[in-house]
Design an enzyme around this catalytic site. Structure first.
Site, PDB file in Angstrom:
ATOM      1  N   ALA A 206       0.820  -1.196  -0.107  1.00  8.62           N
ATOM      2  CA  ALA A 206       0.065   0.009   0.122  1.00  8.62           C
ATOM      3  C   ALA A 206       0.828   1.138   0.143  1.00  8.62           C
ATOM      4  O   ALA A 206       1.392   1.435   1.103  1.00  8.62           O
ATOM      5  CB  ALA A 206      -0.952   0.067   1.153  1.00  8.62           C
TER       6      ALA A 206
ATOM      7  N   SER B 240       0.956   5.867 -18.018  1.00 15.58           N
ATOM      8  CA  SER B 240       1.840   6.078 -19.101  1.00 15.58           C
ATOM      9  C   SER B 240       2.378   7.460 -19.156  1.00 15.58           C
ATOM     10  O   SER B 240       3.726   7.660 -19.618  1.00 15.58           O
ATOM     11  CB  SER B 240       0.554   6.180 -20.236  1.00 15.58           C
ATOM     12  OG  SER B 240       0.566   4.848 -20.580  1.00 15.58           O
TER      13      SER B 240
ATOM     14  N   GLY C  67     -19.604  -7.767 -33.459  1.00 13.86           N
ATOM     15  CA  GLY C  67     -20.613  -7.934 -32.576  1.00 13.86           C
ATOM     16  C   GLY C  67     -20.341  -8.779 -31.453  1.00 13.86           C
ATOM     17  O   GLY C  67     -20.492  -8.591 -30.044  1.00 13.86           O
TER      18      GLY C  67
ATOM     19  N   GLU D  41       8.434  -4.049 -10.556  1.00 18.14           N
ATOM     20  CA  GLU D  41       6.851  -4.180 -10.940  1.00 18.14           C
ATOM     21  C   GLU D  41       6.397  -3.768 -12.211  1.00 18.14           C
ATOM     22  O   GLU D  41       5.825  -4.521 -12.742  1.00 18.14           O
ATOM     23  CB  GLU D  41       6.080  -3.237  -9.629  1.00 18.14           C
ATOM     24  CG  GLU D  41       4.513  -3.168  -9.974  1.00 18.14           C
ATOM     25  CD  GLU D  41       3.961  -2.137  -9.023  1.00 18.14           C
ATOM     26  OE1 GLU D  41       4.770  -1.257  -8.569  1.00 18.14           O
ATOM     27  OE2 GLU D  41       2.618  -1.625  -9.248  1.00 18.14           O
TER      28      GLU D  41
ATOM     29  N   GLY E 254       0.626   1.072 -11.316  1.00 16.71           N
ATOM     30  CA  GLY E 254       2.070   0.992 -11.269  1.00 16.71           C
ATOM     31  C   GLY E 254       2.697   2.112 -11.981  1.00 16.71           C
ATOM     32  O   GLY E 254       4.049   1.790 -12.278  1.00 16.71           O
TER      33      GLY E 254
HETATM   34  C1  LIG Z   1      -7.215  -1.408 -10.044  1.00 16.21           C
HETATM   35  C2  LIG Z   1      -6.073  -0.850  -9.325  1.00 16.21           C
HETATM   36  C3  LIG Z   1      -5.061  -1.588  -8.671  1.00 16.21           C
HETATM   37  C4  LIG Z   1      -4.267  -0.656  -7.881  1.00 16.21           C
HETATM   38  N1  LIG Z   1      -3.314  -1.371  -6.951  1.00 16.21           N
HETATM   39  C5  LIG Z   1      -2.518  -0.524  -6.181  1.00 16.21           C
HETATM   40  C6  LIG Z   1      -1.812  -1.424  -5.244  1.00 16.21           C
HETATM   41  O1  LIG Z   1      -1.788  -2.501  -4.959  1.00 16.21           O
HETATM   42  N2  LIG Z   1      -0.981  -0.510  -4.339  1.00 16.21           N
HETATM   43  C7  LIG Z   1      -0.909   0.698  -4.580  1.00 16.21           C
HETATM   44  O2  LIG Z   1      -0.149   1.453  -3.770  1.00 16.21           O
HETATM   45  N3  LIG Z   1      -1.625   1.415  -5.420  1.00 16.21           N
HETATM   46  C8  LIG Z   1      -2.332   0.654  -6.245  1.00 16.21           C
HETATM   47  N4  LIG Z   1      -3.069   1.179  -7.333  1.00 16.21           N
HETATM   48  C9  LIG Z   1      -2.808   2.727  -7.554  1.00 16.21           C
HETATM   49  C10 LIG Z   1      -2.224   3.121  -8.948  1.00 16.21           C
HETATM   50  O3  LIG Z   1      -0.732   2.911  -8.701  1.00 16.21           O
HETATM   51  C11 LIG Z   1      -2.411   4.343  -9.081  1.00 16.21           C
HETATM   52  O4  LIG Z   1      -3.787   4.627  -9.549  1.00 16.21           O
HETATM   53  C12 LIG Z   1      -1.792   5.216 -10.121  1.00 16.21           C
HETATM   54  O5  LIG Z   1      -0.249   5.418  -9.617  1.00 16.21           O
HETATM   55  C13 LIG Z   1      -1.945   6.617 -10.511  1.00 16.21           C
HETATM   56  O6  LIG Z   1      -2.412   7.458  -9.468  1.00 16.21           O
HETATM   57  P1  LIG Z   1      -3.788   8.453  -9.399  1.00 16.21           P
HETATM   58  O7  LIG Z   1      -4.758   7.269  -9.526  1.00 16.21           O
HETATM   59  O8  LIG Z   1      -3.845   8.915  -8.097  1.00 16.21           O
HETATM   60  O9  LIG Z   1      -3.733   9.243 -10.460  1.00 16.21           O
HETATM   61  P2  LIG Z   1      -3.171  10.730 -10.622  1.00 16.21           P
HETATM   62  O10 LIG Z   1      -1.839  10.595  -9.927  1.00 16.21           O
HETATM   63  O11 LIG Z   1      -4.148  11.812  -9.916  1.00 16.21           O
HETATM   64  O12 LIG Z   1      -3.383  10.849 -11.968  1.00 16.21           O
HETATM   65  C14 LIG Z   1      -4.383  11.406 -12.727  1.00 16.21           C
HETATM   66  C15 LIG Z   1      -3.803  11.571 -14.183  1.00 16.21           C
HETATM   67  O13 LIG Z   1      -2.976  12.880 -14.376  1.00 16.21           O
HETATM   68  C16 LIG Z   1      -1.798  12.386 -14.811  1.00 16.21           C
HETATM   69  N5  LIG Z   1      -0.589  13.021 -14.287  1.00 16.21           N
HETATM   70  C17 LIG Z   1      -0.282  13.080 -12.856  1.00 16.21           C
HETATM   71  N6  LIG Z   1       1.102  13.652 -12.570  1.00 16.21           N
HETATM   72  C18 LIG Z   1       1.386  14.083 -13.963  1.00 16.21           C
HETATM   73  C19 LIG Z   1       2.596  14.778 -14.605  1.00 16.21           C
HETATM   74  N7  LIG Z   1       3.423  15.228 -13.704  1.00 16.21           N
HETATM   75  N8  LIG Z   1       2.695  15.063 -15.648  1.00 16.21           N
HETATM   76  C20 LIG Z   1       1.551  14.809 -16.482  1.00 16.21           C
HETATM   77  N9  LIG Z   1       0.557  13.993 -16.167  1.00 16.21           N
HETATM   78  C21 LIG Z   1       0.472  13.810 -14.843  1.00 16.21           C
HETATM   79  C22 LIG Z   1      -1.504  10.846 -14.737  1.00 16.21           C
HETATM   80  O14 LIG Z   1      -0.848  10.477 -15.849  1.00 16.21           O
HETATM   81  C23 LIG Z   1      -3.111  10.639 -14.901  1.00 16.21           C
HETATM   82  O15 LIG Z   1      -3.506  10.599 -16.237  1.00 16.21           O
HETATM   83  C24 LIG Z   1      -4.221   0.664  -8.064  1.00 16.21           C
HETATM   84  C25 LIG Z   1      -4.950   1.251  -8.986  1.00 16.21           C
HETATM   85  C26 LIG Z   1      -5.827   0.615  -9.637  1.00 16.21           C
HETATM   86  C27 LIG Z   1      -6.750   1.325 -10.360  1.00 16.21           C
END
Ligand SMILES: Cc1cc2nc3c(=O)[nH]c(=O)nc-3n(C[C@H](O)[C@H](O)[C@H](O)COP(=O)(O)OP(=O)(O)OC[C@H]3O[C@@H](n4cnc5c(N)ncnc54)[C@H](O)[C@@H]3O)c2cc1C
Length: 383
Positions: free
Chosen positions: A124, A368, A342, A242, A365
């Site tokens: 986490a 992009s 379809g 990872e 992880g």
């Molecule tokens: C199904 C699932 C499983 C997961 N499992 C785990 C887990 O086991 N452990 C854990 O710790 N986390 C986990 N996560 C969390 C995951 O790693 C994060 O969702 C991910 O790192 C993106 O963070 P965020 O969702 O807060 O998006 P944000 O960081 O808020 O990003 C939102 C958007 O802004 C863009 N963005 C952010 N910063 C920048 C920048 N500097 N320049 C350009 N664009 C930017 C991002 O690319 C994205 O498009 C999981 C998520 C999901 C959905």
């Protein structure tokens, strides 16, 4: 550069492939529909000795490396992304992290039950207000004698709703920013630990994702993973592997969708011929197969580098692998749905699930966008 698998690795691939086709694939639709943890497959993975892939035998593991980890992740991913993801959260994010960073006493206590599958693991880092900017986390850990008291929460945690043991990151010295983060091993039985919401998702539905809540949660100081305030090192130490493993999972998803589309294209008759005879379909199949081959090359190149301990060089390759394979998985699954027409949109065929699963590969992880930033940083700073 050699990308030949050893005889042992080929045998491992065969046995995981057989298991995946016979035992995991038949459950894929059901666990996706019911959003449930694949406990049957997890138990079998334990029996096959695949939960502690990188763990030395003295702690109950298989003593193998990241190439083997990728082979397993890929083959499971071909038939069921959720099973591969939930296994990866356990075997890589939790178990391999403990293997890399824990002291002997911690390894002795935690690794055997994790390897035998009597305890389920997760990791986490993400919080409601810190995702990509993970080191801005707010979960607070204050020292109280021989314990730490944790307050805050984590979200989007794979295996969160079912896990027993979590590697978690918290701020032990908030004023020091990234230098004030520490890592801990937390058991679900610790006082003050609870599970919050279980999320409903678009894909990865058989890999449960949840919230973890820490309300004056007491964690013994002996459960500090690595040194106090050096948690960022623990965190960074796992991100590249990872990403390589997520590359293998994306590769698996792409292969699964491609195999389904290829078979369908040969069998589906329109205008008196199999649709595979049409050049517009052939063009799609050609691009899909080429991108899958390139996904394979970059993923296993990264795995081989990780096995050789080329940590510094891995920053760039892991970002390439994560970015490329995830975007390929999105393209390949989308085209697979298109080739099935379809039927591709119906749940009778697995490609609609694969397309939903593939989307998360471009987010979890490290998104992009973040991979592109890492690549830019690496190439701009190269001497
Ligand atoms: C199904 C699932 C499983 C997961 N499992 C785990 C887990 O086991 N452990 C854990 O710790 N986390 C986990 N996560 C969390 C995951 O790693 C994060 O969702 C991910 O790192 C993106 O963070 P965020 O969702 O807060 O998006 P944000 O960081 O808020 O990003 C939102 C958007 O802004 C863009 N963005 C952010 N910063 C920048 C920048 N500097 N320049 C350009 N664009 C930017 C991002 O690319 C994205 O498009 C999981 C998520 C999901 C959905």
């Amino acid at each position: 550069m050699h990308l030949e698998f050893t005889e042992e690795q080929k045998m491992l691939r065969e046995s995981v492939k057989t298991f995946a086709e016979k035992e995991v694939a038949p459950l894929a639709y059901e666990i996706d529909r019911e959003e449930r943890f694949p406990s049957e497959s997890f138990k079998r993975l334990a029996e096959m000795g695949l939960l502690g892939v990188t763990v030395p035998a003295e702690y109950g593991g298989a003593g193998a490396g990241y190439t083997e980890m990728c082979i397993i992740g890929e083959e499971l991913g071909v038939v069921c992304c959720s099973t591969s993801a939930t296994w990866g959260a356990h075997a890589d994010l939790c178990v391999d992290n403990i293997r890399r960073n824990a002291n002997h006493a911690q390894k002795k206590k935690y690794l055997p039950p994790l390897c035998e599958g009597s305890r389920i693991g997760g990791l986490a880092m993400t919080e409601p207000s810190s995702g990509s900017d993970v080191l801005s986390m707010k979960l607070r850990a204050e020292r109280r004698g021989d314990s730490f008291r944790l307050n805050g929460s984590k979200i989007f945690i794979s295996n969160g709703p079912v896990g027993d043991i979590f590697v978690i990151y918290a701020k032990t010295a908030p004023e020091k920013g990234a230098h004030g983060v520490s890592a801990f091993i937390v058991e679900k039985e610790f006082p003050g630990f609870s599970r919050g919401k279980k999320f409903e998702k678009m894909g990865w539905r058989g890999s449960p994702t949840g919230e973890l809540v820490f309300a004056d949660c007491l964690v013994p100081a002996e459960n500090l993973l690595g040194e106090e305030n050096k948690g960022a090192d623990v965190l960074m130490s796992g991100l590249n592997t990872e990403r390589i493993l997520l590359g293998a999972l994306s590769l698996g998803i792409s292969r699964g969708a491609f195999e389904c589309a290829l078979k369908y294209a040969k069998e589906r008759i329109q205008f008196g011929k199999p649709i595979a005879a049409f050049q517009l379909i052939q063009s799609k199949l050609a691009d899909m197969s080429m991108e899958i081959e390139l996904s394979r090359l970059i993923t296993y190149r990264g795995a081989a580098m990780a096995d050789r301990g080329l940590t510094r060089e891995l920053n760039l390759i892991a970002a390439y692998a994560k970015l490329f394979t995830s975007e390929v998985a999105m393209r390949v699954t989308t085209e697979a749905v298109q080739i099935l027409g379809g039927y591709g949109y119906m749940k009778e065929f697995p490609v609609e699930r694969m397309m939903r699963d593939a989307k998360l590969q471009t987010i979890g992880g490290g998104t992009s966008e973040i991979q592109r930033l890492i690549i830019a940083r690496e190439i701009l700073s190269a001497k």
